[in-house]
Write a protein that holds these residues in place. Structure first.
Motif, PDB file in Angstrom:
ATOM      1  N   GLY A 515       0.806  -1.224   0.000  1.00  0.00           N
ATOM      2  CA  GLY A 515       0.000   0.000   0.000  1.00  0.00           C
ATOM      3  C   GLY A 515       0.835   1.269   0.000  1.00  0.00           C
ATOM      4  O   GLY A 515       0.685   2.124  -0.874  1.00  0.00           O
ATOM      5  N   PRO A 516       1.763   1.419   0.947  1.00  0.00           N
ATOM      6  CA  PRO A 516       2.543   2.661   0.998  1.00  0.00           C
ATOM      7  C   PRO A 516       3.536   2.797  -0.163  1.00  0.00           C
ATOM      8  O   PRO A 516       4.036   3.886  -0.413  1.00  0.00           O
ATOM      9  CB  PRO A 516       3.306   2.542   2.324  1.00  0.00           C
ATOM     10  CG  PRO A 516       2.576   1.531   3.126  1.00  0.00           C
ATOM     11  CD  PRO A 516       1.979   0.593   2.139  1.00  0.00           C
ATOM     12  N   PRO A 520      -2.251   4.605  -5.138  1.00  0.00           N
ATOM     13  CA  PRO A 520      -3.567   4.145  -4.692  1.00  0.00           C
ATOM     14  C   PRO A 520      -4.484   3.842  -5.875  1.00  0.00           C
ATOM     15  O   PRO A 520      -4.185   4.272  -6.974  1.00  0.00           O
ATOM     16  CB  PRO A 520      -4.076   5.329  -3.871  1.00  0.00           C
ATOM     17  CG  PRO A 520      -3.349   6.508  -4.395  1.00  0.00           C
ATOM     18  CD  PRO A 520      -2.030   6.006  -4.872  1.00  0.00           C
ATOM     19  N   PRO A 521      -5.576   3.144  -5.700  1.00  0.00           N
ATOM     20  CA  PRO A 521      -6.116   2.740  -4.399  1.00  0.00           C
ATOM     21  C   PRO A 521      -5.592   1.387  -3.910  1.00  0.00           C
ATOM     22  O   PRO A 521      -5.819   1.058  -2.761  1.00  0.00           O
ATOM     23  CB  PRO A 521      -7.608   2.671  -4.653  1.00  0.00           C
ATOM     24  CG  PRO A 521      -7.720   2.284  -6.071  1.00  0.00           C
ATOM     25  CD  PRO A 521      -6.560   2.909  -6.779  1.00  0.00           C
ATOM     26  N   GLY A 522      -4.945   0.580  -4.721  1.00  0.00           N
ATOM     27  CA  GLY A 522      -4.385  -0.691  -4.229  1.00  0.00           C
ATOM     28  C   GLY A 522      -5.385  -1.826  -4.161  1.00  0.00           C
ATOM     29  O   GLY A 522      -5.021  -2.941  -3.799  1.00  0.00           O
ATOM     30  N   ASN A 600      -8.376  -4.380   1.266  1.00  0.00           N
ATOM     31  CA  ASN A 600      -7.861  -4.389   2.636  1.00  0.00           C
ATOM     32  C   ASN A 600      -6.339  -4.500   2.626  1.00  0.00           C
ATOM     33  O   ASN A 600      -5.681  -3.917   1.784  1.00  0.00           O
ATOM     34  CB  ASN A 600      -8.543  -5.524   3.414  1.00  0.00           C
ATOM     35  CG  ASN A 600      -8.650  -5.212   4.899  1.00  0.00           C
ATOM     36  OD1 ASN A 600      -8.642  -4.056   5.290  1.00  0.00           O
ATOM     37  ND2 ASN A 600      -8.739  -6.223   5.713  1.00  0.00           N
ATOM     38  N   GLU A 601      -5.748  -5.242   3.578  1.00  0.00           N
ATOM     39  CA  GLU A 601      -4.281  -5.261   3.678  1.00  0.00           C
ATOM     40  C   GLU A 601      -3.633  -5.955   2.476  1.00  0.00           C
ATOM     41  O   GLU A 601      -4.207  -6.886   1.903  1.00  0.00           O
ATOM     42  CB  GLU A 601      -3.876  -5.990   4.966  1.00  0.00           C
ATOM     43  CG  GLU A 601      -4.284  -5.220   6.195  1.00  0.00           C
ATOM     44  CD  GLU A 601      -3.994  -5.977   7.472  1.00  0.00           C
ATOM     45  OE1 GLU A 601      -3.533  -7.114   7.401  1.00  0.00           O
ATOM     46  OE2 GLU A 601      -4.246  -5.397   8.538  1.00  0.00           O
TER      47      GLU A 601
END
Lengths: 619, 341
Positions: A515-516, A520-522, A600-601
């Protein structure tokens, strides 16, 4: 009519309860209404007292309640009538009710009833008579109380308190020691609200075990008195120096009289005590917030080396209430205590100490013994404290001291150390800690490519799987759909160009959080991570992988693993594969991971170990 | 980062130099990149807000439910173009609006929300912001004491996690309410009201707990809800106001906003709310981001203006839509202290 707002809460319910047939409910209502002096209940209560069909016991209780609420100076006719009744219960009620008649004309009737042939009537009348006459009644009291029965002792006690002279109080103490129904006795004397009861109750408290339910009952009875009236008798009790007396006083201070002025006397008394229970009770009392614990800090410090570990723990707890001490300075040696619970208490106290008090850059040596303590709970607490109070200046010393654990086979210790180091690591230190545990730490990452809920793009071979060129950019698409929401019907995917970028693991546990690192948005995304590392020789090792949601792995161009976790909406979906046998060639090796995410993750992690689960550090 | 109090004073002095002007000084507009169309749209919007009958005799704007909020927004819309309470074309209307807010606070011991409005803390936050922004411009001596009481309520209403919710009690928290309070506290702090740093730090931690780790967007609460544009704009603005512009979480939020597709830009939910925070976030983020962002949103807002009367429609009526549209368009004016870096 009383305004609703002036009524004590529950009044309406108790007024209705007076109408109940059950005498217990009726008695409870009488007790409450008279205790709170609810004037509007007088009429109903009078009716009960006046009702011939009611039980005489309830009638007498109603009369007492009625007279208390009325608070009249004249004897009501119903009381006179009860006093001449044939039923001793009614006469006893009349005798007790006389204590609520404020005028002088009640003494004659009281005196008359002291000659009743029923013992209960006699003593209730005596108690009422003493309320009016006080010391003047002593000659009569003396003649009547030579050897009171157990049943009448609580009433006699009331009479003696009201007389209040030395002889009466001496006699009171005597019968207090012999009374069997202590609860009734305490109840009776405390109802007088007379300050003469304080030494009596304190004395009784001293003789009562803390395990006896009367102990708290006595403290509760003492609570009706204010601090000014309690202070002197309490001080007298402390100054007796008797252990049980000091113990009792300490408990009263804890519960009722938190006045720093009395702290000094308690401290002096405790110096002569050898009872751990008394010392413990005193420390609890002196450590209370309102006792100004700072004024007792030297007292607490004195117990840090006490031979009793319970007291050492308690002194730490008390010191943690002091604001003017630097606990890091005070507990430096205590942290090394041979008793784990003392060491743990010290570290727990430090967790709640202002961070500015912590030693900067030397916290590791401060915690040295605890960090390598044989007790895993102590070690864990030390790691937690290091993570909490340490900073980047502590990182290198901590790594030097604990680094060995990172390459060990004790997984629990390795993870605890890594977590603690992660909390104080500067950015560049995170990858170092991960690498020493065998995690592949430095990567090139590329993303995102469009995926879907069925992982279709994960299954398909995309361009980076064919050739890897870190200079190249790739056309890709994405949809702006978050948290697993599929794109809307007919909605076009958005185009963007993506390229490879350097990255390193974001956490000391080796996780590469996508994610980082990626735009985005991933969600509904595919990414690639590549790492090149050297092996000094050809060797067989073991690769462990996990990731959220799915991964595919190639080593030197050969696929070695694939796993997909079942999709769970807004939850972690972790796929795991452990100890896959791999063969590294001498020189440069390349690992390629394809990672897929629905929502989510999103992360992936790879660790290389030898056959003994010992990590292999690869560069 | 916001300017210091000193620069705020300089700005006030600048405004004071123009107290006698009937209308805003044209050169101040010149420092911002405002097109004639945008300037004209703002002026027409302010004319609409000042129309006879729109402001109530008690000084308020808006319907029954959110009058404090709409009054606060309208007051700030006027201040945005450099108009000063008590002076010039709109001076009386602005002074009356301030009086309305102060009276509201006086009647409720500093709480500025409408009692029957279940989400009164929205109004409270906006009113604190408007009064803080008005402090130094209005002659009304009651502003500071009201602000003190109001800020005290805000501080006490922060919950254990560090956020705020609908009512002035520290029970629950959500991001949407929290951003209102953070911006308000920031502005009040600039106005000289003491705000503990621990309050701000705790608030920042709450905001970060609302970030979705996967996308970098922000959710409605720490526990749930999906990230979206409006919440992310609120999250980013909150963190910037907490002095955490350079934090990774903030940068990820900004990246999320920048990646927001143009196709969804016009029709995002809570359009005015979202863009009010988004444009400020982009302004605070830096010149490059703002230069890319502002032309898109200003064109969109201007296109939505009702050409007949100068108003904008909004979720809560014309006064709400018009005030927020002006506040979005007018960021480059920088007359509002909150619009300074």
């Amino acid at each position: 009519m009383v305004e609703a707002s002036e009524r004590p809460s529950g009044t309406i319910g108790y007024l209705q309860q007076l109408e109940e047939k059950d005498w217990i409910l009726k008695a409870e209502a009488l007790h409450y209404l008279s205790k709170n002096n609810v004037k509007e209940s007088s009429e109903s209560i009078f009716k009960i007292a006046n009702n011939n069909t009611e039980n005489p016991w309830i009638r007498s209780k109603a009369l007492i309640a009625y007279c208390k609420i009325q608070n009249d100076s004249n004897i009501p006719p119903i009381l006179t009538s009860f006093s001449s009744s044939e039923d001793p219960k009614l006469r006893a009620g009349a005798a007790e009710a006389l204590s609520f008649i404020t005028g002088n004309n009640s003494d004659e009737l009281s005196l008359k009833l002291t000659k009743d042939d029923n013992e209960m009537v006699q003593f209730h009348a005596l108690a009422s008579y003493t309320k009016l006459k006080k010391q003047e009644a002593w000659p009569l009291v003396q003649t009547m109380i030579d050897s009171p029965s157990q049943e009448t002792i609580p009433i006699v006690a009331k009479a003696l308190i009201r007389v209040g002279n030395n002889e009466a109080l001496k006699k009171l103490q005597e019968i207090a020691n012999s009374v069997k129904n202590k609860r009734a006795f305490i109840d009776s004397v405390s109802k007088t609200k007379n300050t003469n009861t304080i030494p009596l109750l304190l004395n009784l408290l001293e003789k009562t075990s803390i395990d006896n339910s009367n102990f708290d009952y006595i403290i509760s009875a003492l609570s009706i008195h204010n601090n000014e009236t309690l202070a002197k008798p309490l001080s007298d009790l402390i100054n007796t120096g008797r252990d049980p007396a000091v113990f009792a006083a300490a408990r009263v201070i804890t519960h009722l009289l938190q006045d720093p002025k009395i702290g000094k006397e308690l401290r002096s008394a405790i110096n002569n005590s050898s009872s751990p229970e008394t010392q413990e009770a005193a420390m609890i009392a002196l450590g209370s917030k309102n006792m100004n614990p700072d004024s007792n800090k030297d007292f607490f410090i004195g117990y840090l080396k006490n031979k009793n570990p319970d007291l050492r723990v308690l002194s730490i707890l008390c010191l943690s209430h002091c604001r003017e001490v630097n606990l890091y300075n005070l507990l430096k040696e205590t942290i090394k205590d041979e008793e784990s619970r003392v060491s743990l208490a010290a570290m727990n106290a430090l967790m709640h100490t202002p961070l500015e008090d912590a030693p900067t850059g030397v916290l590791v040596s401060y915690l040295e013994e605890a960090l390598v303590n044989a007790d895993t709970v102590v070690r864990k607490a030390a790691f937690d404290l290091l993570a909490h109070a340490g900073n980047a200046d502590d990182f290198e010393p901590a790594l030097a001291m604990l680094g060995e654990a990172l390459s060990g086979t004790d997984t629990i210790r390795r993870e605890a150390v890594a977590e603690a180091l992660g909390s104080i690591a500067p950015d560049k230190g995170v990858a170092n800690v991960a690498r020493r545990q065998g995690y592949i730490s430095n990567w090139m990452v590329l993303g995102t490519f469009l995926n879907d809920k069925e992982h279709k793009a994960f299954a398909k071979e995309l361009e980076p799987e064919k050739t890897i060129d870190f200079e190249k950019t790739y056309p890709s698409t994405y949809v702006w759909a978050l948290q697993g929401n599929q794109r809307k019907e007919g909605e076009k995917a958005i185009e963007r160009d993506i390229g490879w970028a350097e990255a390193s693991v974001n956490k000391t546990n080796g996780m590469l959080l996508m994610g980082p690192l990626l735009p985005p948005p991933g969600t509904f995304s595919i990414s690639y991570a590549v790492s090149d590392f050297n092996s000094t020789k050809e060797q067989e090792l073991f690769l462990s992988l996990d990731g959220d949601d799915a991964f595919k792995v190639w080593l030197n161009g050969e696929k070695v693993a694939e796993a997909i976790a079942p999709y769970l909406h807004r939850q972690s979906c972790i796929a795991t594969l452990e100890n896959i046998k791999i063969k590294l060639k001498k020189g440069k090796n390349r690992i390629l991971i394809k990672s897929a995410n629905i929502e989510n993750e999103w992360w992936v992690r790879a660790r290389i170990t030898d056959a003994n689960n010992r990590p292999i550090e690869l560069f | 980062m916001r300017t210091t109090i000193t620069s705020f004073f300089i700005l006030c002095l600048f405004s004071l130099n123009n107290l006698f002007a009937q209308d805003p000084p044209p050169q101040s507009v010149g420092v911002a990149r405002l097109t004639p169309e945008v300037r004209n749209a703002i002026s027409k919007g302010l004319e609409y807000l000042s129309k006879d009958g729109l402001q109530r005799p008690d000084g308020s704007w808006g319907g029954d439910q959110n009058r404090v909020a709409e009054t606060s927004l309208a007051l700030m819309a006027f201040m945005l173009q450099g108009h000063v309470p008590g002076r010039g074309t709109y001076g009386i209307k602005m002074e009356n609006a301030i009086t309305y807010l102060l009276n509201h606070g006086r009647n409720q011991r500093g709480y500025l929300g409408t009692p029957r409005n279940h989400a009164g803390m929205y109004e409270h936050g906006l009113a604190v912001l408007a009064l803080s922004e008005a402090w130094g411009q209005s002659k009304n001596p009651r502003i500071k004491s009201t602000l003190r009481s109001a800020v005290d309520i805000t501080l006490r209403a922060q919950n254990r996690e560090g956020g705020w919710r609908y009512s002035p009690e520290p029970r629950d928290a959500d991001l949407s309410m929290t951003v209102m309070q953070i911006v308000a506290l920031n502005s009040a702090s600039e106005a000289g009201i003491a705000v503990p740093q621990t309050t701000i730090d705790k608030a920042a931690e709450y905001v970060i707990s609302c970030q979705d780790l996967g996308s970098g967007g922000f959710k409605y609460t720490a526990g749930g809800g999906e990230p979206n544009f409006a919440r992310t704009a609120a999250g980013v603005m909150s963190l910037i106001m907490c002095g955490q512009r350079d934090r990774k979480a903030t940068q990820r939020g900004i990246a999320f906003l920048k990646a927001f597709p143009d196709s969804k830009f016009k029709s995002t939910n809570h359009f005015h709310y979202a863009h009010y925070y988004a444009v400020q976030s982009m302004y605070q983020s830096g010149d490059a981001d703002f230069r890319a962002w502002y032309p898109k949103i200003s064109a969109e807002i201007v296109a939505k203006q009702n050409k007949n009367d100068g108003s904008w429609s909004g979720s809560y009526g014309q006064a709400y839509g018009t005030s927020l549209s002006i506040l979005i368009l007018g960021v480059p004016y920088r007359f509002l202290p909150i619009y300074q870096r």
